[in-house]
Design an enzyme around this catalytic site. Structure first.
Site, PDB file in Angstrom:
ATOM      1  N   GLU A  87      -7.934 -23.139  18.930  1.00 49.07           N
ATOM      2  CA  GLU A  87      -7.175 -22.047  19.524  1.00 49.07           C
ATOM      3  C   GLU A  87      -5.999 -22.594  20.330  1.00 49.07           C
ATOM      4  OE1 GLU A  87      -8.000 -18.528  22.881  1.00 49.07           O
ATOM      5  OE2 GLU A  87      -9.500 -20.092  22.462  1.00 49.07           O
ATOM      6  N   PHE A  88      -4.862 -21.941  20.236  1.00 44.42           N
ATOM      7  CA  PHE A  88      -3.715 -22.294  21.059  1.00 44.42           C
ATOM      8  C   PHE A  88      -3.748 -21.429  22.317  1.00 44.42           C
ATOM      9  CE2 PHE A  88       0.567 -21.707  22.643  1.00 44.42           C
ATOM     10  CZ  PHE A  88       1.050 -22.996  22.687  1.00 44.42           C
ATOM     11  N   ILE A  89      -3.748 -22.071  23.472  1.00 50.29           N
ATOM     12  CA  ILE A  89      -3.727 -21.363  24.748  1.00 50.29           C
ATOM     13  C   ILE A  89      -2.403 -21.647  25.440  1.00 50.29           C
ATOM     14  CG2 ILE A  89      -4.789 -21.103  27.022  1.00 50.29           C
ATOM     15  CD1 ILE A  89      -7.448 -21.887  25.805  1.00 50.29           C
ATOM     16  N   ASP A 125     -15.490 -35.282  31.505  1.00 48.67           N
ATOM     17  CA  ASP A 125     -14.256 -36.032  31.770  1.00 48.67           C
ATOM     18  C   ASP A 125     -13.326 -35.149  32.597  1.00 48.67           C
ATOM     19  OD1 ASP A 125     -12.406 -38.051  31.739  1.00 48.67           O
ATOM     20  OD2 ASP A 125     -11.679 -37.655  29.714  1.00 48.67           O
TER      21      ASP A 125
END
Length: 271
Positions: free
Chosen positions: A128-130, A233
């Protein structure tokens, strides 16, 4: 200024010891010339991605491990990371971590869609592009959302994860272990100490670390330790917010561990 989730492998920036570099974008061949057979990313976007056309492919700055691109289509945008020399295991670990966090229904993470092999060598991940906001957002909200994730993300298998994964490019061993002190001693401190000894040839730190590992037990007497899902991380470069100001975390190295270790997480890249 709007930042994007396409900042590649942000967890690698510390390892690079430099500011994230901007990758030059080599103009691709016209989309009409790319066939479904030789471009598995395009194939996925135009089939399972529900797009009928790709309107633009743009390069996004990143770290020193992977390349990243934003694919704009008539079905929305996708974020794609590629690595021309590393097989799919690294991205598989990332996808499983993102999926585990996504399924808790708590903090927002990019939803992973596809991991695969490039025909010319290497691998890719589509997610998904956020669209990021201009800051890391409300830190109190971040803390609450992380607490929700840790509460929801439980494991009946013990401490570890479904696969080994990486911190930057450093392997992280996630073999399932029923005892947390054993897991943290062998697969976190112990493994990093071995890497440091191999890299620098100095056994002093290794020997001191071994003494620490042998004497950790009393520090956790009468403490209930339950495995919960960690990002693994979680440093500042892997925290952002979406355009509505909601916290977003990305580039995980997930595993199930003691929640007392949330403040320190994994010691990074001693080697």
């Amino acid at each position: 200024m709007v930042a994007h989730v396409g900042i590649t492998s942000l967890s690698s920036s510390i390892a690079c010891m430099s500011r994230p570099r901007r990758f030059s974008f080599i103009k691709p061949k016209p989309l009409a010339m790319a066939t479904m057979h030789d471009d598995p990313i395009r194939e996925w976007v135009l089939s399972e991605g529900k797009a009928t056309q790709i309107t633009r492919i743009s390069s996004i700055g990143g770290g020193c491990i992977n390349l990243s691109n934003r694919y704009d289509t008539d079905a929305g945008s996708f974020f794609v990371k590629t690595n021309r020399s590393i097989g799919p295991s690294m991205f598989e670990g990332e996808a499983l971590g993102l999926d585990a966090m996504y399924k808790t229904g708590s903090i927002r993470v990019p939803k992973p869609f596809k991991v695969g092999v490039l025909p010319t060598g290497g691998s890719y991940i589509i997610m998904e592009f956020i669209e990021f906001g201009s800051s890391r957002g409300n830190q109190s909200a971040l803390g609450r959302k992380l607490a929700e994730m840790h509460k929801a993300g439980k494991s009946e298998k013990g401490f570890g994860f479904y696969v080994d994964n990486t911190i930057g490019s450093t392997p992280q061993i996630n073999t399932w272990t029923s005892d947390w002190i054993q897991f943290y001693g062998e697969h976190r401190l112990g493994y990093q100490l071995k890497l440091a000894r191999k890299q620098y040839g100095d056994s002093t730190i290794y020997e001191r670390g071994q003494r620490l590992m042998k004497n950790m037990g009393p520090l956790f007497e009468d403490v209930l330790i339950e495995p919960c899902l960690l990002h693994g991380d979680l440093w500042s470069g892997n925290i952002s917010s979406d355009k509505n100001g909601e916290p977003v975390i990305l580039d995980p190295a997930c595993y199930f561990s003691d929640y007392y270790m949330l403040a320190t997480e994994q010691p990074r890249n001693l080697a």
